[in-house]
Design a protein around this motif. Structure first.
Motif, PDB file in Angstrom:
ATOM      1  N   PHE A 172     -29.023 -41.930  31.399  1.00 63.00           N
ATOM      2  CA  PHE A 172     -29.629 -42.773  31.136  1.00 63.00           C
ATOM      3  C   PHE A 172     -28.602 -43.928  31.336  1.00 63.00           C
ATOM      4  O   PHE A 172     -28.383 -45.059  31.250  1.00 63.00           O
ATOM      5  N   VAL A 201     -29.227 -47.881  32.706  1.00 62.89           N
ATOM      6  CA  VAL A 201     -30.613 -48.360  31.748  1.00 62.89           C
ATOM      7  C   VAL A 201     -30.158 -49.375  31.537  1.00 62.89           C
ATOM      8  O   VAL A 201     -29.709 -49.804  31.047  1.00 62.89           O
ATOM      9  N   TYR A 235     -26.909 -49.751  30.501  1.00 62.46           N
ATOM     10  CA  TYR A 235     -26.522 -48.259  29.436  1.00 62.46           C
ATOM     11  C   TYR A 235     -25.101 -47.701  30.435  1.00 62.46           C
ATOM     12  O   TYR A 235     -24.928 -47.549  31.484  1.00 62.46           O
ATOM     13  N   CYS A 293     -27.147 -41.165  23.739  1.00 66.00           N
ATOM     14  CA  CYS A 293     -27.170 -42.818  22.970  1.00 66.00           C
ATOM     15  C   CYS A 293     -26.883 -41.410  21.789  1.00 66.00           C
ATOM     16  O   CYS A 293     -27.490 -40.399  20.746  1.00 66.00           O
ATOM     17  N   HIS A 319     -30.437 -45.629  20.579  1.00 65.72           N
ATOM     18  CA  HIS A 319     -30.037 -46.870  20.981  1.00 65.72           C
ATOM     19  C   HIS A 319     -28.930 -46.359  20.340  1.00 65.72           C
ATOM     20  O   HIS A 319     -27.714 -47.872  20.869  1.00 65.72           O
ATOM     21  N   ASP A 350     -30.419 -39.086  21.828  1.00 66.31           N
ATOM     22  CA  ASP A 350     -31.043 -38.543  22.548  1.00 66.31           C
ATOM     23  C   ASP A 350     -29.937 -38.483  24.114  1.00 66.31           C
ATOM     24  O   ASP A 350     -28.961 -39.033  24.405  1.00 66.31           O
ATOM     25  N   ASP A 385     -36.247 -35.709  29.410  1.00 65.29           N
ATOM     26  CA  ASP A 385     -35.180 -36.220  28.481  1.00 65.29           C
ATOM     27  C   ASP A 385     -36.061 -35.764  26.946  1.00 65.29           C
ATOM     28  O   ASP A 385     -36.533 -35.475  26.812  1.00 65.29           O
ATOM     29  N   HIS A 444     -43.397 -41.756  27.094  1.00 60.46           N
ATOM     30  CA  HIS A 444     -43.160 -42.203  28.288  1.00 60.46           C
ATOM     31  C   HIS A 444     -43.987 -41.523  29.000  1.00 60.46           C
ATOM     32  O   HIS A 444     -43.022 -40.404  28.632  1.00 60.46           O
ATOM     33  N   MET A 446     -37.439 -41.919  34.853  1.00 63.61           N
ATOM     34  CA  MET A 446     -36.794 -41.512  33.071  1.00 63.61           C
ATOM     35  C   MET A 446     -38.157 -42.322  32.414  1.00 63.61           C
ATOM     36  O   MET A 446     -38.564 -42.019  31.995  1.00 63.61           O
ATOM     37  N   HIS A 447     -38.610 -43.628  33.179  1.00 60.54           N
ATOM     38  CA  HIS A 447     -39.926 -44.070  32.212  1.00 60.54           C
ATOM     39  C   HIS A 447     -41.180 -44.464  32.970  1.00 60.54           C
ATOM     40  O   HIS A 447     -41.021 -45.339  34.019  1.00 60.54           O
ATOM     41  N   GLU A 499     -41.980 -38.551  21.530  1.00 56.89           N
ATOM     42  CA  GLU A 499     -40.970 -39.446  20.729  1.00 56.89           C
ATOM     43  C   GLU A 499     -41.363 -39.707  19.531  1.00 56.89           C
ATOM     44  O   GLU A 499     -40.496 -41.143  19.674  1.00 56.89           O
ATOM     45  N   TRP A 528     -27.715 -53.103  22.105  1.00 55.49           N
ATOM     46  CA  TRP A 528     -29.000 -51.701  22.372  1.00 55.49           C
ATOM     47  C   TRP A 528     -29.062 -51.017  20.988  1.00 55.49           C
ATOM     48  O   TRP A 528     -29.884 -51.231  20.421  1.00 55.49           O
ATOM     49  N   TYR A 555     -35.973 -38.972  14.728  1.00 53.20           N
ATOM     50  CA  TYR A 555     -36.147 -38.350  15.915  1.00 53.20           C
ATOM     51  C   TYR A 555     -36.079 -37.820  16.860  1.00 53.20           C
ATOM     52  O   TYR A 555     -35.107 -36.515  16.174  1.00 53.20           O
ATOM     53  N   GLU A 605     -37.988 -35.585  20.335  1.00 51.83           N
ATOM     54  CA  GLU A 605     -38.558 -36.111  21.438  1.00 51.83           C
ATOM     55  C   GLU A 605     -37.727 -34.619  22.562  1.00 51.83           C
ATOM     56  O   GLU A 605     -36.863 -33.940  22.712  1.00 51.83           O
TER      57      GLU A 605
HETATM   58  N1  MF3 Z   1     -34.775 -41.627  25.724  1.00 53.77           N
HETATM   59  C1  MF3 Z   1     -35.164 -43.194  25.792  1.00 53.77           C
HETATM   60  C2  MF3 Z   1     -36.257 -43.345  25.645  1.00 53.77           C
HETATM   61  O1  MF3 Z   1     -36.706 -42.075  25.522  1.00 53.77           O
HETATM   62  C3  MF3 Z   1     -34.273 -43.285  26.197  1.00 53.77           C
HETATM   63  C4  MF3 Z   1     -32.783 -43.975  25.969  1.00 53.77           C
HETATM   64  S1  MF3 Z   1     -32.651 -46.037  26.722  1.00 53.77           S
HETATM   65  C5  MF3 Z   1     -30.800 -45.899  27.437  1.00 53.77           C
HETATM   66  O2  MF3 Z   1     -36.950 -44.043  26.261  1.00 53.77           O
HETATM   67  F1  MF3 Z   1     -30.593 -46.445  27.822  1.00 53.77           F
HETATM   68  F2  MF3 Z   1     -30.282 -45.065  26.646  1.00 53.77           F
HETATM   69  F3  MF3 Z   1     -31.293 -44.769  28.386  1.00 53.77           F
END
Ligand code: MF3
Ligand code: CO
Length: 255
Positions: free
Chosen positions: A57, A60, A70, A75, A84, A102, A113, A176, A182-183, A209, A226, A238, A240
């Motif tokens: 993270f 990001v 970030y 998070c 977030h 998270d 993730d 995602h 990551m995304h 998630e 955030w 939440y 995930e």
């Molecule tokens: N885990 C989040 C997602 O699944 C991402 C967190 S955003 C961050 O999209 F900036 F905290 F990394």
């Protein structure tokens, strides 16, 4: 672009996921009244490093204009905060709170993730139910994550399950694809129609998630750019994991 992961690449993602699981265990052991969310961030980051991974993270980009990238490993979103939330020395968990954590890891260039909501000490029945429904909604989605189905089958299963239980889902945020980034594509909404969206293929890796609300799913972003919290101030949960589509049922990497 949707990328298909080879057996070897999935092995590398599993290694990233091992470090993530170690961080989750470290966090879980420390969630109790009196602990700051910054301390949870610290134990998570140490566990990731010990397992040869780095926090995914950090760095990001902020989705909102004016926000900075970030800076933390995890998070931490407390009660009406859904996602977030930024770890802080000033946020001290107390009995009855719920904290959504998270986190992501990168190891050998591959990502994982995951997220969980934990109760702090004794929590209310509605918080217990929220946590359970978020988790079970994830599994309802995973049941649909099989070759030949479409992303909308996952989304619809999550939506149907959560609404049947009297809760609502965030619309603005979604799961995602995941891999070297990551995304990645495809987006995996938590709301949708059966038979719609990209077709699922063997070797696709997804982060599923569900983000669920006790009340209305209308949210605002706090001045830190955030933290996303519910406008009605009601509780949220939440859940995930990173999964991979296989010939049979999906493989869950982060449990
Ligand atoms: N885990 C989040 C997602 O699944 C991402 C967190 S955003 C961050 O999209 F900036 F905290 F990394
Ligand atoms: Co994610």
């Amino acid at each position: 672009m949707i990328t298909i992961k080879s057996e070897h690449e999935i092995k590398l993602m599993e290694e990233a996921a091992e470090a993530l699981k170690a961080a989750l265990r470290a966090i879980e052991a420390e969630v109790k009244p009196g602990v700051s969310t910054m301390y949870l961030n610290h134990v998570a980051e140490e566990a990731m490093k010990k397992h040869g991974a780095i926090p995914a993270f950090k760095g990001v980009e902020c989705p909102y204009r004016g926000g900075k990238p970030y800076k933390w490993a995890i998070c931490t979103s407390v009660n009406d905060e859904i996602i977030h939330g930024i770890p802080s020395d000033k946020v001290i968990l107390k009995e009855g709170d719920i904290v959504s954590v998270d986190l992501g890891t990168i190891k050998n260039g591959w990502c994982s993730d995951a997220g969980r909501t934990y109760g702090v000490g004794k929590i209310s029945p509605v918080c217990e139910k929220l946590i359970k429904v978020a988790k079970d909604a994830f599994f309802a989605g995973v049941d649909q994550a099989i070759v030949g189905n479409r992303v909308g089958d996952i989304s619809n299963a999550i939506q149907t399950f959560v609404e049947k239980n009297g809760f609502s889902l965030l619309r603005e945020y979604q799961g995602h694809g995941i891999g070297e980034e990551m995304h990645e594509d495809p987006g995996v909404p938590n709301i949708g129609q059966r038979g719609k969206g990209p077709r699922l293929q063997k070797g696709m890796a997804l982060a599923i998630e569900p983000m669920i609300c006790e009340g209305k799913p209308d949210v605002y972003v706090k001045p830190d750019y955030w933290t996303v919290a519910t406008i009605d101030g009601k509780m949220t949960a939440y859940y995930e994991n990173t999964i991979v589509i296989t010939d049979k049922e999906a493989k869950i990497l982060t449990i």
